[in-house]
Design an enzyme around this catalytic site. Structure first.
Site, PDB file in Angstrom:
ATOM      1  N   ALA A  33       0.821  -1.207   0.000  1.00 19.00           N
ATOM      2  CA  ALA A  33       0.000   0.000   0.000  1.00 19.00           C
ATOM      3  C   ALA A  33       0.858   1.262   0.000  1.00 19.00           C
ATOM      4  O   ALA A  33       2.082   1.214   0.005  1.00 19.00           O
ATOM      5  CB  ALA A  33      -0.935  -0.013   1.202  1.00 19.00           C
ATOM      6  N   HIS A  34       0.183   2.391   0.042  1.00 24.87           N
ATOM      7  CA  HIS A  34       0.800   3.716  -0.006  1.00 24.87           C
ATOM      8  C   HIS A  34       1.758   3.956   1.156  1.00 24.87           C
ATOM      9  O   HIS A  34       1.543   3.482   2.267  1.00 24.87           O
ATOM     10  CB  HIS A  34      -0.294   4.793   0.007  1.00 24.87           C
ATOM     11  CG  HIS A  34      -1.130   4.741   1.254  1.00 24.87           C
ATOM     12  ND1 HIS A  34      -0.762   5.362   2.416  1.00 24.87           N
ATOM     13  CD2 HIS A  34      -2.292   4.109   1.507  1.00 24.87           C
ATOM     14  CE1 HIS A  34      -1.676   5.134   3.347  1.00 24.87           C
ATOM     15  NE2 HIS A  34      -2.613   4.367   2.819  1.00 24.87           N
ATOM     16  N   ASP A  35       2.818   4.694   0.876  1.00 24.42           N
ATOM     17  CA  ASP A  35       3.765   5.171   1.879  1.00 24.42           C
ATOM     18  C   ASP A  35       4.478   4.051   2.655  1.00 24.42           C
ATOM     19  O   ASP A  35       4.939   4.270   3.765  1.00 24.42           O
ATOM     20  CB  ASP A  35       3.085   6.120   2.873  1.00 24.42           C
ATOM     21  CG  ASP A  35       2.415   7.295   2.178  1.00 24.42           C
ATOM     22  OD1 ASP A  35       3.068   7.924   1.338  1.00 24.42           O
ATOM     23  OD2 ASP A  35       1.239   7.564   2.481  1.00 24.42           O
ATOM     24  N   VAL A  36       4.561   2.856   2.093  1.00 18.64           N
ATOM     25  CA  VAL A  36       5.260   1.743   2.733  1.00 18.64           C
ATOM     26  C   VAL A  36       6.751   1.864   2.440  1.00 18.64           C
ATOM     27  O   VAL A  36       7.157   2.143   1.311  1.00 18.64           O
ATOM     28  CB  VAL A  36       4.710   0.382   2.240  1.00 18.64           C
ATOM     29  CG1 VAL A  36       5.602  -0.769   2.687  1.00 18.64           C
ATOM     30  CG2 VAL A  36       3.283   0.183   2.726  1.00 18.64           C
ATOM     31  N   ARG A  53       1.741   3.032   5.251  1.00 16.98           N
ATOM     32  CA  ARG A  53       2.657   3.651   6.207  1.00 16.98           C
ATOM     33  C   ARG A  53       3.407   2.643   7.075  1.00 16.98           C
ATOM     34  O   ARG A  53       3.886   2.973   8.153  1.00 16.98           O
ATOM     35  CB  ARG A  53       1.931   4.680   7.070  1.00 16.98           C
ATOM     36  CG  ARG A  53       1.354   5.837   6.264  1.00 16.98           C
ATOM     37  CD  ARG A  53       0.617   6.859   7.119  1.00 16.98           C
ATOM     38  NE  ARG A  53      -0.182   6.327   8.205  1.00 16.98           N
ATOM     39  CZ  ARG A  53      -1.411   5.823   8.070  1.00 16.98           C
ATOM     40  NH1 ARG A  53      -1.985   5.780   6.890  1.00 16.98           N
ATOM     41  NH2 ARG A  53      -2.071   5.375   9.117  1.00 16.98           N
TER      42      ARG A  53
END
Length: 115
Positions: A33-36, A53
């Site tokens: 997912a996003h910002d990983v 995150r």
């Protein structure tokens, strides 16, 4: 980075970065997912979901069909067993197992107690 078939890496959408470190390998059907942020030499097995995150330290291992809740940190060398649902941070060099994931030795004690 080596990614096998049907993987999805979501772009960063909340001002952070989505990053996969050098020599990281993901198997088939992985969702990141996003910002990983994934460190170096991480192995991510098939059907894993790493939610937003999350930070994965260098040399970590995430077993098949594991789910990592958003906003967690998996320390360097952490290991997540097959099918685990991780809802809390995992310290460096610790193995977690189960749904919800606990340290592996506690998981084995519980299994022994209910047999």
């Amino acid at each position: 980075v080596e990614m096998l078939a049907n993987c999805t890496v979501a772009r960063a959408i909340f001002g952070g970065d989505t990053y996969l470190g050098e020599e990281t390998i993901t198997d088939n059907l992985v969702y990141i997912a996003h910002d990983v942020q994934i460190g170096r030499r991480v192995q991510v097995c098939a059907l894993v979901n790493i939610l937003g995150r999350t930070i994965v330290g260098d040399g970590a291992y995430i077993g098949p069909s594991a789910v990592i809740k958003n906003g967690l940190t998996l320390g360097a060398g952490a290991r997540v067993s097959i099918g685990s649902v991780v809802t809390q941070d995992v310290a460096p060099d610790v193995t977690v197992s189960g749904n919800f994931a606990v340290p592996h030795d506690r998981f084995l004690e519980h299994i022994r107690a209910i047999r």
